[in-house]
Scaffold this motif. Structure first.
Motif, PDB file in Angstrom:
ATOM      1  N   ASP A   7      41.432  43.068  21.083  1.00 43.52           N
ATOM      2  CA  ASP A   7      42.858  42.767  21.068  1.00 43.52           C
ATOM      3  C   ASP A   7      43.535  43.413  22.269  1.00 43.52           C
ATOM      4  O   ASP A   7      43.192  44.531  22.668  1.00 43.52           O
ATOM      5  CB  ASP A   7      43.475  43.279  19.762  1.00 43.52           C
ATOM      6  CG  ASP A   7      44.923  42.846  19.604  1.00 43.52           C
ATOM      7  OD1 ASP A   7      45.254  41.719  20.019  1.00 43.52           O
ATOM      8  OD2 ASP A   7      45.730  43.627  19.069  1.00 43.52           O
ATOM      9  N   LEU A  14      41.867  39.032  22.869  1.00 44.53           N
ATOM     10  CA  LEU A  14      42.862  38.385  22.015  1.00 44.53           C
ATOM     11  C   LEU A  14      44.247  38.828  22.457  1.00 44.53           C
ATOM     12  O   LEU A  14      44.489  40.016  22.675  1.00 44.53           O
ATOM     13  CB  LEU A  14      42.649  38.788  20.550  1.00 44.53           C
ATOM     14  CG  LEU A  14      41.256  38.603  19.969  1.00 44.53           C
ATOM     15  CD1 LEU A  14      41.229  39.089  18.514  1.00 44.53           C
ATOM     16  CD2 LEU A  14      40.818  37.134  20.045  1.00 44.53           C
ATOM     17  N   LYS A  69      46.632  34.229  19.918  1.00 49.54           N
ATOM     18  CA  LYS A  69      46.974  34.209  18.496  1.00 49.54           C
ATOM     19  C   LYS A  69      48.134  33.252  18.244  1.00 49.54           C
ATOM     20  O   LYS A  69      49.037  33.169  19.082  1.00 49.54           O
ATOM     21  CB  LYS A  69      47.357  35.612  18.023  1.00 49.54           C
ATOM     22  CG  LYS A  69      46.227  36.631  18.123  1.00 49.54           C
ATOM     23  CD  LYS A  69      46.728  38.000  17.681  1.00 49.54           C
ATOM     24  CE  LYS A  69      45.649  39.054  17.776  1.00 49.54           C
ATOM     25  NZ  LYS A  69      46.134  40.383  17.366  1.00 49.54           N
ATOM     26  N   PRO A  70      48.164  32.586  17.099  1.00 51.09           N
ATOM     27  CA  PRO A  70      47.122  32.547  16.075  1.00 51.09           C
ATOM     28  C   PRO A  70      45.938  31.687  16.514  1.00 51.09           C
ATOM     29  O   PRO A  70      46.118  30.745  17.288  1.00 51.09           O
ATOM     30  CB  PRO A  70      47.838  31.934  14.874  1.00 51.09           C
ATOM     31  CG  PRO A  70      48.879  31.047  15.472  1.00 51.09           C
ATOM     32  CD  PRO A  70      49.325  31.750  16.732  1.00 51.09           C
TER      33      PRO A  70
END
Length: 247
Positions: free
Chosen positions: A69, A95, A118-119
């Motif tokens: 992330d 991400l 995301k998502p």
């Protein structure tokens, strides 16, 4: 599935020799969901929820793939990726919570191989990781041909995945090597971005095809190649890229 310990120190590495995945995500339910999908696909999964612990976990686990992330406590995903690249050649999928081109480019510039915004669908994430794990793929269905590929002062060993420039080793990420391997296997062919994506990231990959340009830029920098007068990776205007002679 293994979580970091409450003290922030990574748990002891598992003894299994399966494909190892490190999921670095501060949203614990999201990390757990991703971990469950990966475990169903046979991965040995470690979860980490902050940047400092993630680097420690990676040193102990030696992961094959990292789901990372961008927004993390402790240190962000950019710094984690930068540190990872000093000791690991794991495939890294970054991400990001924003469809921000700058975030993406910065992430790729420090060594991430791919990104998702995301998502996203965990199934798509697993499919991308599987495509990465299938590399390298045979390019022409045959193992015939010379072991080494030479382009002037550049030498490529596709079997050992080594690259030398004037007898000095060139450190490449897995994806950088894969792009170079595809181009050098057919040096007379001009590849479009889509063709390179199909060969390196897989035919099911969906996203911004300029991802290719970022990785080509990394290769050129490491090979000392001037985009305006490229010796090794040449731009074919209106098409994409092809291998140069090295002269």
């Amino acid at each position: 599935m293994v979580h970091d310990t409450p003290t922030g120190q990574p748990a002891p590495p598992a003894q299994s020799r399966g494909v190892r995945a490190l999921v670095v995500e501060d949203d614990v339910p999201m990390a757990t969901l991703i971990g469950h999908y990966l475990e169903r696909e046979g991965y040995e999964v470690r979860l980490s929820h902050d940047g400092v612990a993630a680097v420690q976990a990676a040193r102990g686990l030696d992961p094959d793939v990292v789901v990372l992330d961008l927004g993390l406590p402790g240190q962000d995903g950019i710094e984690v990726c930068r540190q990872l690249r000093t000791f690991s050649d794991a495939y890294v999928v970054m991400l990001t919570a924003r469809a921000d081109e700058l975030d993406t480019l910065i992430g790729l510039s420090v060594g991430a191989d791919d990104y998702m915004t995301k998502p996203f669908s965990p199934r798509e994430l697993v499919a991308r990781l599987r495509a990465m794990q299938r590399r390298p793929r045979p390019l022409d269905g045959s193992d015939a041909g010379p072991t080494f590929r030479r382009f002037g002062t550049l030498t490529i060993d596709p079997t050992g995945r080594d690259v030398w420039l004037e007898d000095e080793t060139v450190p490449l990420t897995r994806t950088e090597f894969d792009v170079l391997a595809v181009l050098s296997a057919r040096p007379r062919m001009a590849f479009s971005r889509r063709q390179l994506i199909d060969q390196v990231w897989g035919e099911t990959w969906v996203g911004d095809e300029h991802l290719v340009d970022v990785h080509v830029g990394h290769l050129r920098r490491k090979l000392g190649d001037d985009a305006g007068a490229a010796r090794f990776i040449r731009t074919v205007r209106g098409v994409g890229y092809r291998m140069g002679t090295g002269e």
